[in-house]
Design a protein around this motif. Structure first.
Motif, PDB file in Angstrom:
ATOM      1  N   THR A   1       0.832  -1.196   0.000  1.00  0.00           N
ATOM      2  CA  THR A   1       0.000   0.000   0.000  1.00  0.00           C
ATOM      3  C   THR A   1       0.864   1.241   0.000  1.00  0.00           C
ATOM      4  O   THR A   1       1.975   1.258   0.534  1.00  0.00           O
ATOM      5  N   SER A   2       0.320   2.283  -0.624  1.00  0.00           N
ATOM      6  CA  SER A   2       0.928   3.593  -0.583  1.00  0.00           C
ATOM      7  C   SER A   2      -0.252   4.537  -0.386  1.00  0.00           C
ATOM      8  O   SER A   2      -1.072   4.698  -1.291  1.00  0.00           O
ATOM      9  N   GLY A   3      -0.390   5.088   0.816  1.00  0.00           N
ATOM     10  CA  GLY A   3      -1.617   5.813   1.151  1.00  0.00           C
ATOM     11  C   GLY A   3      -2.774   4.833   1.065  1.00  0.00           C
ATOM     12  O   GLY A   3      -2.718   3.748   1.652  1.00  0.00           O
ATOM     13  N   ASN A   4      -3.797   5.183   0.319  1.00  0.00           N
ATOM     14  CA  ASN A   4      -4.933   4.276   0.156  1.00  0.00           C
ATOM     15  C   ASN A   4      -4.863   3.492  -1.152  1.00  0.00           C
ATOM     16  O   ASN A   4      -5.831   2.859  -1.551  1.00  0.00           O
ATOM     17  N   ASP A   5      -3.723   3.559  -1.818  1.00  0.00           N
ATOM     18  CA  ASP A   5      -3.558   2.796  -3.054  1.00  0.00           C
ATOM     19  C   ASP A   5      -3.004   1.414  -2.726  1.00  0.00           C
ATOM     20  O   ASP A   5      -2.018   1.280  -2.023  1.00  0.00           O
ATOM     21  N   LEU A   6      -3.688   0.408  -3.270  1.00  0.00           N
ATOM     22  CA  LEU A   6      -3.203  -0.965  -3.121  1.00  0.00           C
ATOM     23  C   LEU A   6      -2.642  -1.388  -4.477  1.00  0.00           C
ATOM     24  O   LEU A   6      -3.334  -1.282  -5.496  1.00  0.00           O
ATOM     25  N   VAL A   7      -1.389  -1.808  -4.484  1.00  0.00           N
ATOM     26  CA  VAL A   7      -0.737  -2.125  -5.763  1.00  0.00           C
ATOM     27  C   VAL A   7      -0.293  -3.589  -5.778  1.00  0.00           C
ATOM     28  O   VAL A   7       0.272  -4.091  -4.803  1.00  0.00           O
ATOM     29  N   LEU A   8      -0.595  -4.236  -6.887  1.00  0.00           N
ATOM     30  CA  LEU A   8      -0.193  -5.636  -7.079  1.00  0.00           C
ATOM     31  C   LEU A   8       1.032  -5.671  -7.995  1.00  0.00           C
ATOM     32  O   LEU A   8       1.010  -5.116  -9.087  1.00  0.00           O
ATOM     33  N   TYR A   9       2.092  -6.292  -7.500  1.00  0.00           N
ATOM     34  CA  TYR A   9       3.310  -6.429  -8.301  1.00  0.00           C
ATOM     35  C   TYR A   9       3.644  -7.897  -8.529  1.00  0.00           C
ATOM     36  O   TYR A   9       3.443  -8.728  -7.635  1.00  0.00           O
ATOM     37  N   ARG A  10       4.170  -8.199  -9.680  1.00  0.00           N
ATOM     38  CA  ARG A  10       4.910  -9.451  -9.856  1.00  0.00           C
ATOM     39  C   ARG A  10       6.312  -9.188  -9.314  1.00  0.00           C
ATOM     40  O   ARG A  10       6.833  -8.088  -9.499  1.00  0.00           O
ATOM     41  N   GLY A  11       6.923 -10.161  -8.624  1.00  0.00           N
ATOM     42  CA  GLY A  11       8.293  -9.972  -8.148  1.00  0.00           C
ATOM     43  C   GLY A  11       8.367  -9.977  -6.638  1.00  0.00           C
ATOM     44  O   GLY A  11       7.501 -10.523  -5.961  1.00  0.00           O
TER      45      GLY A  11
ATOM     46  N   GLY B   1      -5.411  -0.242  -7.234  1.00  0.00           N
ATOM     47  CA  GLY B   1      -6.769   0.198  -6.933  1.00  0.00           C
ATOM     48  C   GLY B   1      -6.758   0.967  -5.629  1.00  0.00           C
ATOM     49  O   GLY B   1      -5.762   0.956  -4.900  1.00  0.00           O
ATOM     50  N   THR B   2      -7.860   1.641  -5.344  1.00  0.00           N
ATOM     51  CA  THR B   2      -7.960   2.405  -4.096  1.00  0.00           C
ATOM     52  C   THR B   2      -8.852   1.644  -3.124  1.00  0.00           C
ATOM     53  O   THR B   2      -9.914   1.158  -3.501  1.00  0.00           O
ATOM     54  N   ILE B   3      -8.364   1.515  -1.886  1.00  0.00           N
ATOM     55  CA  ILE B   3      -9.162   0.854  -0.855  1.00  0.00           C
ATOM     56  C   ILE B   3      -9.162   1.720   0.411  1.00  0.00           C
ATOM     57  O   ILE B   3      -8.381   2.674   0.502  1.00  0.00           O
TER      58      ILE B   3
ATOM     59  N   ALA C   1      -0.143  -3.338   8.652  1.00  0.00           N
ATOM     60  CA  ALA C   1       1.316  -3.387   8.811  1.00  0.00           C
ATOM     61  C   ALA C   1       1.939  -4.251   7.722  1.00  0.00           C
ATOM     62  O   ALA C   1       2.964  -3.914   7.132  1.00  0.00           O
ATOM     63  N   ARG C   2       1.289  -5.389   7.458  1.00  0.00           N
ATOM     64  CA  ARG C   2       1.805  -6.320   6.451  1.00  0.00           C
ATOM     65  C   ARG C   2       1.828  -5.673   5.073  1.00  0.00           C
ATOM     66  O   ARG C   2       2.791  -5.770   4.326  1.00  0.00           O
ATOM     67  N   LEU C   3       0.736  -4.977   4.757  1.00  0.00           N
ATOM     68  CA  LEU C   3       0.629  -4.371   3.432  1.00  0.00           C
ATOM     69  C   LEU C   3       1.567  -3.176   3.276  1.00  0.00           C
ATOM     70  O   LEU C   3       2.042  -2.897   2.185  1.00  0.00           O
ATOM     71  N   ALA C   4       1.824  -2.475   4.384  1.00  0.00           N
ATOM     72  CA  ALA C   4       2.715  -1.318   4.298  1.00  0.00           C
ATOM     73  C   ALA C   4       4.115  -1.783   3.920  1.00  0.00           C
ATOM     74  O   ALA C   4       4.855  -1.115   3.208  1.00  0.00           O
ATOM     75  N   GLU C   5       4.454  -2.973   4.403  1.00  0.00           N
ATOM     76  CA  GLU C   5       5.790  -3.530   4.182  1.00  0.00           C
ATOM     77  C   GLU C   5       5.878  -4.306   2.875  1.00  0.00           C
ATOM     78  O   GLU C   5       6.945  -4.506   2.321  1.00  0.00           O
ATOM     79  N   GLY C   6       4.724  -4.765   2.396  1.00  0.00           N
ATOM     80  CA  GLY C   6       4.702  -5.621   1.209  1.00  0.00           C
ATOM     81  C   GLY C   6       4.362  -7.042   1.622  1.00  0.00           C
ATOM     82  O   GLY C   6       5.175  -7.716   2.249  1.00  0.00           O
ATOM     83  N   GLU C   7       3.116  -7.477   1.317  1.00  0.00           N
ATOM     84  CA  GLU C   7       2.701  -8.834   1.668  1.00  0.00           C
ATOM     85  C   GLU C   7       3.037  -9.762   0.499  1.00  0.00           C
ATOM     86  O   GLU C   7       2.605  -9.538  -0.624  1.00  0.00           O
ATOM     87  N   ARG C   8       3.806 -10.806   0.771  1.00  0.00           N
ATOM     88  CA  ARG C   8       4.316 -11.654  -0.307  1.00  0.00           C
ATOM     89  C   ARG C   8       3.433 -12.856  -0.588  1.00  0.00           C
ATOM     90  O   ARG C   8       2.812 -13.387   0.324  1.00  0.00           O
ATOM     91  N   PHE C   9       3.447 -13.303  -1.838  1.00  0.00           N
ATOM     92  CA  PHE C   9       2.685 -14.485  -2.241  1.00  0.00           C
ATOM     93  C   PHE C   9       3.550 -15.360  -3.143  1.00  0.00           C
ATOM     94  O   PHE C   9       4.475 -14.876  -3.785  1.00  0.00           O
TER      95      PHE C   9
END
Ligand code: MG
Length: 360
Positions: free
Chosen positions: A289-299, A316-318, A329-337
């Protein structure tokens, strides 16, 4: 599935039917038995649970001494924190731990997190440990029922783990058992899939611990297998006395294997980003997340030697504040899959659960 067993104990771990990695770790090295469930992103969880089990093995007493076992758990906690700080695994990685030191029919248990210890006596299964989890707190305060906890969106949030708080302490329990009693240690991949009555039935119907362990794993997978499943079963019949520790040669071999592991890692880092690392990154995904933006990345999040290994796929915005503090907290840091598909499902789920407020 990976398994170890002797006449009066068995240990079995299975990846389950959904996950691609097994982040659980276990140890069956009489008199010590341990189950650990790693948290905090796939690769890091594996590192944390394995490190905790190994540190516990090196520090555990050889007799059932609950204070000494709790001290060994604290040593494992310090080791996971130190490793994360030094860049092994990932900061924020953690693990549960449930350890038993068994001598004849006497046992002590030390526990942190939501991996459980149970005692089976004469057909009755008793929970020894109390989960350190958000849903367990809600059940204790009467806000939800056990049945509701099984479908609660925060059912995987744990409130105490190794790897985060240097002042963490373990709960300890003494078991004054009787011959015929059976001790079960397990990760939440078992207890989230099976009711206690179903667990009791499997333990009751199979007197051979290895057969009981196989049946529990089979039943948990049959019920969905949504998480890694680990079970350790010990029959308290006097056969697990502190007769031997790991043999010296075994310890030395483990040491050598560890050194080779680190040398390989060092070669990879020194040699720059290899094709394997690139391929690995391409197969992974993360949400951030960056502010209220949720971003999906490959990598993978962050960079390696100044080189970024992530490619944006979706955003997208959430309403981030609608998520639990742990999720935020998880999303601020980057939640991995482990895969883009898994990350995409989670992305859709967050969008559904925390829709953005739209103002015109
Ligand atoms: Mg688990």
């Amino acid at each position: 599935m990976n398994a170890r067993h002797k006449q009066n104990w068995a240990a079995l771990s299975d990846v389950g039917r959904i996950r691609s990695h097994n982040e659980d770790a276990y140890l069956a090295d009489p008199p010590l038995f341990v189950v650990a469930d790693g948290l905090g992103g796939h690769e890091a969880g594996e590192v944390a649970s394995q490190l905790a089990v190994e540190t516990l093995r090196d520090h555990a007493p050889r007799r059932p001494d609950s204070n000494a076992l709790a001290r060994a758990v604290r040593a494992a906690n310090r080791e996971v924190i130190r490793a994360a700080r030094e860049g092994i695994g990932r900061s924020g990685m953690g693990t549960t731990i449930t350890a038993a030191l068994v001598e004849g029919t006497h046992a002590v248990v030390a526990q942190v997190g939501d991996s459980r210890a149970y005692l089976m006596r004469g057909g009755t299964l008793t929970r020894i440990t109390e989960d350190h989890s958000m849903v367990a707190d809600l059940i204790r305060s009467g806000q939800i029922t056990e049945a509701e906890s099984r479908i609660h969106p925060n059912r995987s949030v744990i409130t105490r783990a190794l790897g985060t708080d240097p002042n963490m302490y373990a709960d300890t329990f003494e078991i004054d058992g009787e011959p015929g009693d059976r001790l079960l240690l397990c990760s939440d991949g078992l207890t989230s899939m099976l009711l206690d009555t179903e667990i009791a039935k499997a333990l009751e119907e199979h007197s051979d611990p290895a057969a009981a362990a196989r049946e529990l794993i089979r039943a948990a997978n049959h019920a969905g297998g949504q998480d890694n499943i680990t079970v350790v079963i010990v029959d308290l019949d006097g056969g697990t006395s502190a007769s031997h520790g790991p043999r010296e040669s075994e310890r030395r071999l483990r040491g050598v294997v560890k050194v080779i592991g680190w040398l390989l890692l060092l070669a990879l880092v020194v040699g720059g980003i290899g094709a394997a690392t690139y391929r690995y990154a391409r197969s992974r995904a993360f949400l951030i997340t960056s502010g209220n933006d949720l971003v999906l990345y490959r990598g993978v999040p962050g960079d390696l030697g100044g080189l970024s290994l992530s490619w944006q796929l979706d955003s997208g915005t959430i309403a981030v504040s609608a998520l639990s503090p742990a999720e935020q907290a998880r999303l601020a840091e980057g939640e991995r899959f482990d895969s883009v598909a898994e990350a995409q499902r989670a992305f859709d789920d967050y969008e559904r659960r925390a829709p953005a407020d739209v103002h015109f």
